[in-house]
Scaffold this motif. Structure first.
Motif, PDB file in Angstrom:
ATOM      1  N   SER A   5       0.803  -1.230   0.000  1.00  0.00           N
ATOM      2  CA  SER A   5       0.000   0.000   0.000  1.00  0.00           C
ATOM      3  C   SER A   5       0.833   1.277   0.000  1.00  0.00           C
ATOM      4  N   TYR A   6       2.049   1.230  -0.531  1.00  0.00           N
ATOM      5  CA  TYR A   6       2.863   2.434  -0.698  1.00  0.00           C
ATOM      6  C   TYR A   6       2.773   2.849  -2.159  1.00  0.00           C
ATOM      7  N   SER A   7       2.436   4.109  -2.391  1.00  0.00           N
ATOM      8  CA  SER A   7       2.321   4.572  -3.775  1.00  0.00           C
ATOM      9  C   SER A   7       3.710   4.819  -4.364  1.00  0.00           C
ATOM     10  N   ARG A  12      10.403   7.700  -4.744  1.00  0.00           N
ATOM     11  CA  ARG A  12      10.552   6.273  -4.423  1.00  0.00           C
ATOM     12  C   ARG A  12      11.071   5.482  -5.620  1.00  0.00           C
ATOM     13  N   VAL A  13      10.589   5.802  -6.796  1.00  0.00           N
ATOM     14  CA  VAL A  13      11.071   5.128  -8.009  1.00  0.00           C
ATOM     15  C   VAL A  13      12.557   5.426  -8.202  1.00  0.00           C
ATOM     16  N   GLY A  43       8.747   7.571   4.336  1.00  0.00           N
ATOM     17  CA  GLY A  43       7.726   6.948   5.174  1.00  0.00           C
ATOM     18  C   GLY A  43       7.541   5.458   4.974  1.00  0.00           C
ATOM     19  N   VAL A  44       8.391   4.841   4.158  1.00  0.00           N
ATOM     20  CA  VAL A  44       8.290   3.400   3.933  1.00  0.00           C
ATOM     21  C   VAL A  44       8.902   2.668   5.134  1.00  0.00           C
ATOM     22  N   THR A  51      13.229  -5.026   1.409  1.00  0.00           N
ATOM     23  CA  THR A  51      12.721  -5.950   0.387  1.00  0.00           C
ATOM     24  C   THR A  51      12.681  -5.281  -0.980  1.00  0.00           C
ATOM     25  N   ALA A  52      12.201  -4.044  -1.039  1.00  0.00           N
ATOM     26  CA  ALA A  52      12.099  -3.329  -2.316  1.00  0.00           C
ATOM     27  C   ALA A  52      13.474  -3.094  -2.930  1.00  0.00           C
ATOM     28  N   CYS A  53      14.449  -2.721  -2.116  1.00  0.00           N
ATOM     29  CA  CYS A  53      15.792  -2.437  -2.631  1.00  0.00           C
ATOM     30  C   CYS A  53      16.489  -3.715  -3.082  1.00  0.00           C
TER      31      CYS A  53
END
Length: 60
Positions: A5-7, A12-13, A43-44, A51-53
């Motif tokens: 639920s993070y835009s 962020r991109v 705010g993540v 995990t995203a990185c």
């Protein structure tokens, strides 16, 4: 991150893009940390940022 639920904002991109661009193992570690800290600054949650990185590094 979207599944958590993070835009996907431009910032962020860009943070994830940093993680995926490296030329050495040292760069890889530095860029992963830059990605993580950048995402956390928006705010993540830390575990989601890690995990995203990690995903960004493996998919680019």
């Amino acid at each position: 991150m979207q599944s958590q639920s993070y835009s996907p904002t431009n910032e962020r991109v860009n943070d994830c893009s940093i993680a995926g661009h490296y030329t050495s193992m040292m760069d890889k570690g530095i860029n992963a940390q830059a990605c993580r800290f950048g995402l956390e600054a928006t705010g993540v949650r830390s575990s989601v940022a890690i995990t995203a990185c990690t995903y960004a590094q493996s998919s680019q």
